[in-house]
Scaffold this motif. Structure first.
Motif, PDB file in Angstrom:
ATOM      1  N   ASP A  25       0.659  -1.388   0.172  1.00  0.00           N
ATOM      2  CA  ASP A  25       0.020  -0.095  -0.023  1.00  0.00           C
ATOM      3  C   ASP A  25       0.887   1.293  -0.089  1.00  0.00           C
ATOM      4  O   ASP A  25       0.134   2.372  -0.160  1.00  0.00           O
ATOM      5  N   LEU A  26       2.244   1.116   0.364  1.00  0.00           N
ATOM      6  CA  LEU A  26       2.867   2.242   0.428  1.00  0.00           C
ATOM      7  C   LEU A  26       3.904   2.665  -0.954  1.00  0.00           C
ATOM      8  O   LEU A  26       4.074   1.807  -1.612  1.00  0.00           O
ATOM      9  N   PRO A  27       3.756   3.882  -1.258  1.00  0.00           N
ATOM     10  CA  PRO A  27       4.326   4.279  -2.499  1.00  0.00           C
ATOM     11  C   PRO A  27       5.850   3.801  -2.702  1.00  0.00           C
ATOM     12  O   PRO A  27       6.508   3.578  -3.768  1.00  0.00           O
ATOM     13  N   GLU A  28       6.460   3.813  -1.354  1.00  0.00           N
ATOM     14  CA  GLU A  28       7.994   3.652  -1.537  1.00  0.00           C
ATOM     15  C   GLU A  28       8.309   2.097  -1.913  1.00  0.00           C
ATOM     16  O   GLU A  28       9.527   1.801  -2.217  1.00  0.00           O
ATOM     17  N   PHE A  29       7.396   1.284  -1.580  1.00  0.00           N
ATOM     18  CA  PHE A  29       7.750  -0.195  -1.900  1.00  0.00           C
ATOM     19  C   PHE A  29       6.599  -0.510  -3.111  1.00  0.00           C
ATOM     20  O   PHE A  29       6.535  -1.889  -3.411  1.00  0.00           O
ATOM     21  N   GLN A  30       6.367   0.116  -4.201  1.00  0.00           N
ATOM     22  CA  GLN A  30       6.034  -0.238  -5.410  1.00  0.00           C
ATOM     23  C   GLN A  30       7.302  -0.867  -6.311  1.00  0.00           C
ATOM     24  O   GLN A  30       7.058  -1.549  -7.189  1.00  0.00           O
ATOM     25  N   ASP A  31       8.461  -0.629  -5.832  1.00  0.00           N
ATOM     26  CA  ASP A  31       9.852  -1.121  -6.418  1.00  0.00           C
ATOM     27  C   ASP A  31      10.544  -1.732  -5.452  1.00  0.00           C
ATOM     28  O   ASP A  31      10.943  -0.919  -4.396  1.00  0.00           O
ATOM     29  N   LEU A  32      10.964  -2.929  -5.438  1.00  0.00           N
ATOM     30  CA  LEU A  32      11.622  -3.841  -4.745  1.00  0.00           C
ATOM     31  C   LEU A  32      13.133  -3.233  -4.361  1.00  0.00           C
ATOM     32  O   LEU A  32      13.692  -3.535  -3.294  1.00  0.00           O
ATOM     33  N   SER A  33      13.374  -2.157  -5.401  1.00  0.00           N
ATOM     34  CA  SER A  33      14.888  -1.971  -5.090  1.00  0.00           C
ATOM     35  C   SER A  33      15.144  -0.947  -3.681  1.00  0.00           C
ATOM     36  O   SER A  33      16.325  -0.746  -3.475  1.00  0.00           O
ATOM     37  N   VAL A  34      14.335  -0.559  -3.080  1.00  0.00           N
ATOM     38  CA  VAL A  34      14.025   0.084  -1.954  1.00  0.00           C
ATOM     39  C   VAL A  34      14.958  -0.788  -0.749  1.00  0.00           C
ATOM     40  O   VAL A  34      15.198  -0.491   0.208  1.00  0.00           O
ATOM     41  N   LEU A  35      14.894  -2.213  -1.012  1.00  0.00           N
ATOM     42  CA  LEU A  35      15.096  -3.114  -0.172  1.00  0.00           C
ATOM     43  C   LEU A  35      16.592  -3.736  -0.653  1.00  0.00           C
ATOM     44  O   LEU A  35      17.326  -4.408   0.437  1.00  0.00           O
ATOM     45  N   TYR A  36      16.913  -3.033  -1.846  1.00  0.00           N
ATOM     46  CA  TYR A  36      18.417  -3.728  -2.012  1.00  0.00           C
ATOM     47  C   TYR A  36      19.454  -3.202  -0.914  1.00  0.00           C
ATOM     48  O   TYR A  36      19.762  -2.280  -0.477  1.00  0.00           O
ATOM     49  N   ASN A  37      20.256  -4.226  -0.544  1.00  0.00           N
ATOM     50  CA  ASN A  37      21.609  -4.092   0.308  1.00  0.00           C
ATOM     51  C   ASN A  37      21.075  -3.495   1.535  1.00  0.00           C
ATOM     52  O   ASN A  37      21.674  -2.521   2.057  1.00  0.00           O
ATOM     53  N   THR A  38      20.075  -3.804   2.241  1.00  0.00           N
ATOM     54  CA  THR A  38      19.530  -3.325   3.536  1.00  0.00           C
ATOM     55  C   THR A  38      19.377  -4.226   4.439  1.00  0.00           C
ATOM     56  O   THR A  38      19.276  -5.511   4.279  1.00  0.00           O
ATOM     57  N   VAL A  39      19.203  -3.958   5.744  1.00  0.00           N
ATOM     58  CA  VAL A  39      18.881  -4.410   7.006  1.00  0.00           C
ATOM     59  C   VAL A  39      17.270  -3.885   7.437  1.00  0.00           C
ATOM     60  O   VAL A  39      17.553  -2.890   7.705  1.00  0.00           O
ATOM     61  N   PHE A  40      16.583  -4.528   6.811  1.00  0.00           N
ATOM     62  CA  PHE A  40      14.970  -4.115   6.891  1.00  0.00           C
ATOM     63  C   PHE A  40      14.462  -4.169   8.329  1.00  0.00           C
ATOM     64  O   PHE A  40      13.953  -5.295   8.436  1.00  0.00           O
ATOM     65  N   ASN A  41      13.979  -3.260   9.126  1.00  0.00           N
ATOM     66  CA  ASN A  41      13.341  -3.608  10.325  1.00  0.00           C
ATOM     67  C   ASN A  41      11.818  -2.833   9.751  1.00  0.00           C
ATOM     68  O   ASN A  41      11.833  -1.961   9.942  1.00  0.00           O
TER      69      ASN A  41
END
Length: 374
Positions: A25-41
């Protein structure tokens, strides 16, 4: 550190529809690249982290800590392929040859088979996106699953894009070396606090028995207990009928023997009046029951039945996705550390370590002396 905040507007919109907010539902997550090389909390359980990955058009390998969590994702969509113990390298090769978009879901233990399958057909696995879910389990179980966890961490650094994801993060100062170069990504989500009621008792079986005997007809009881032995004692003490009981634990012969007369089931089966889960279902599983009443049981005399209040307990709190009552009832028998200060606890631990080292040195020296004398 990068922070993404879920706006109050989105939360209000979803609440009016009586729906949850999901990452999709969030605009930031329409592209998976936001997760690239992250430690996601992701801060909250059950907001569709793995679903986001499985619904994408990217080639993805998702690694999860337990078989039960992998089972939860079976048949998610046509591209999803789950790697469990019985799945062979050749089966993975066959899947790789016949699918256009790769969506592989496996336990941490299954990574070596996936690597081998890619190698066999000359496919570069490290070009696919690696998503390691519930990564706090690597931290929690590194000691007794060392070989698996070490291999997982060593392989992770080879992937061009990877993400370590959890809703119950580990402080950055304790991150593994392999994670140190990754960006910390935090989702800020303003949610009502889960209500926790705790019951300290002398005997957890007696306390659970009292709960069972006073059960309301319109409620299904869900007990999270990391002890098959305790579950066995509880169901037999209360003469619970097999058709009233759902037990979810590791399907090992020793567990089947202990639970003789009862069937080991899955989180994907329908809920019953009395539901029992060991740690195989504490993290990552989706359980559905609107009539659920949730209990966490910890016996101070059984170390393996205790749960971490900063990681495991919040995970359990999010397991039953649609429970109308999300109160967590904690039933516990005290340990010797329950009523001590942090300073007292650290002093006891330090004394125990020093005593252990003294004993170990004594054994070593006596062993060397014996060899010399021989």
């Amino acid at each position: 550190m990068k922070t993404i905040t879920v706006s109050n507007e989105i939360i209000s919109q979803k609440q009016r529809l009586n729906e949850k907010v999901y990452l999709s539902d969030l605009p930031e997550f329409q592209d998976l690249s936001v997760l690239y090389n992250t430690v996601f909390n992701k801060s909250v359980t059950g907001i569709g982290g793995t679903s986001l990955a499985l619904d994408s058009k990217e080639n993805i390998i998702i690694l999860m800590p337990f078989v039960e969590v992998v089972k939860n994702k079976e048949n998610y969509n046509l591209n999803t392929f789950c790697v469990k113990e019985a799945v062979t390298v050749q089966s993975i090769v066959k899947y790789l040859k016949h699918t256009k978009i790769r969506k592989i879901v496996a336990t941490y233990d299954g990574l070596y088979k996936i690597v081998e399958a890619y190698d066999r057909i000359g496919l570069n696995i490290y070009d696919d996106f690696l998503l390691i879910d519930e990564w706090q389990v690597i931290f929690q179980q590194f000691g007794f699953r060392n070989k698996v966890m070490r291999y997982l961490l060593d392989e992770s650094v080879k992937f061009r894009n990877k993400c370590f994801m959890t809703a119950t993060p580990i402080s950055k100062e304790y991150w593994f070396d392999e994670l140190q170069g990754l960006e910390e990504l935090v989702l800020e989500y303003d949610l009502p606090k889960t209500k926790l009621i705790h019951f300290k008792c002398n005997d957890v079986v007696d306390e659970v028995t009292a709960v069972i005997q006073t059960k309301k007809e319109d409620r299904n009881l869900h007990f999270f207990i990391n002890s098959v032995q305790l579950i066995n004692i509880i169901v037999k003490t209360n003469n619970l009928l097999p058709n009233e009981v759902r037990i979810v634990c590791s399907k090992q012969s020793k567990n089947e023997l202990k639970l003789s007369g009862y069937t080991i089931e899955s989180t994907t089966s329908l809920p019953k009046k009395y539901n029992f889960y060991t740690s195989t279902a504490f993290e990552g599983c989706d359980i559905y029951d609107t009539q659920a009443q949730i209990f966490v049981v910890a016996d101070g005399n059984k170390a393996h039945s205790l749960c971490d209040i900063t990681t495991t307990l919040p995970q359990i709190a999010g397991r039953i996705r649609d429970a109308k009552d999300n109160t967590i009832n904690l039933i516990y028998k005290s340990t010797r550390y329950i009523d001590v200060t942090q300073e007292e606890f650290e002093r006891v631990v330090k004394n125990n370590l020093e005593e252990g080292e003294r004993i170990a040195k004594g054994i070593t020296y006596s062993g060397v002396t014996a060899i010399i004398n021989d």
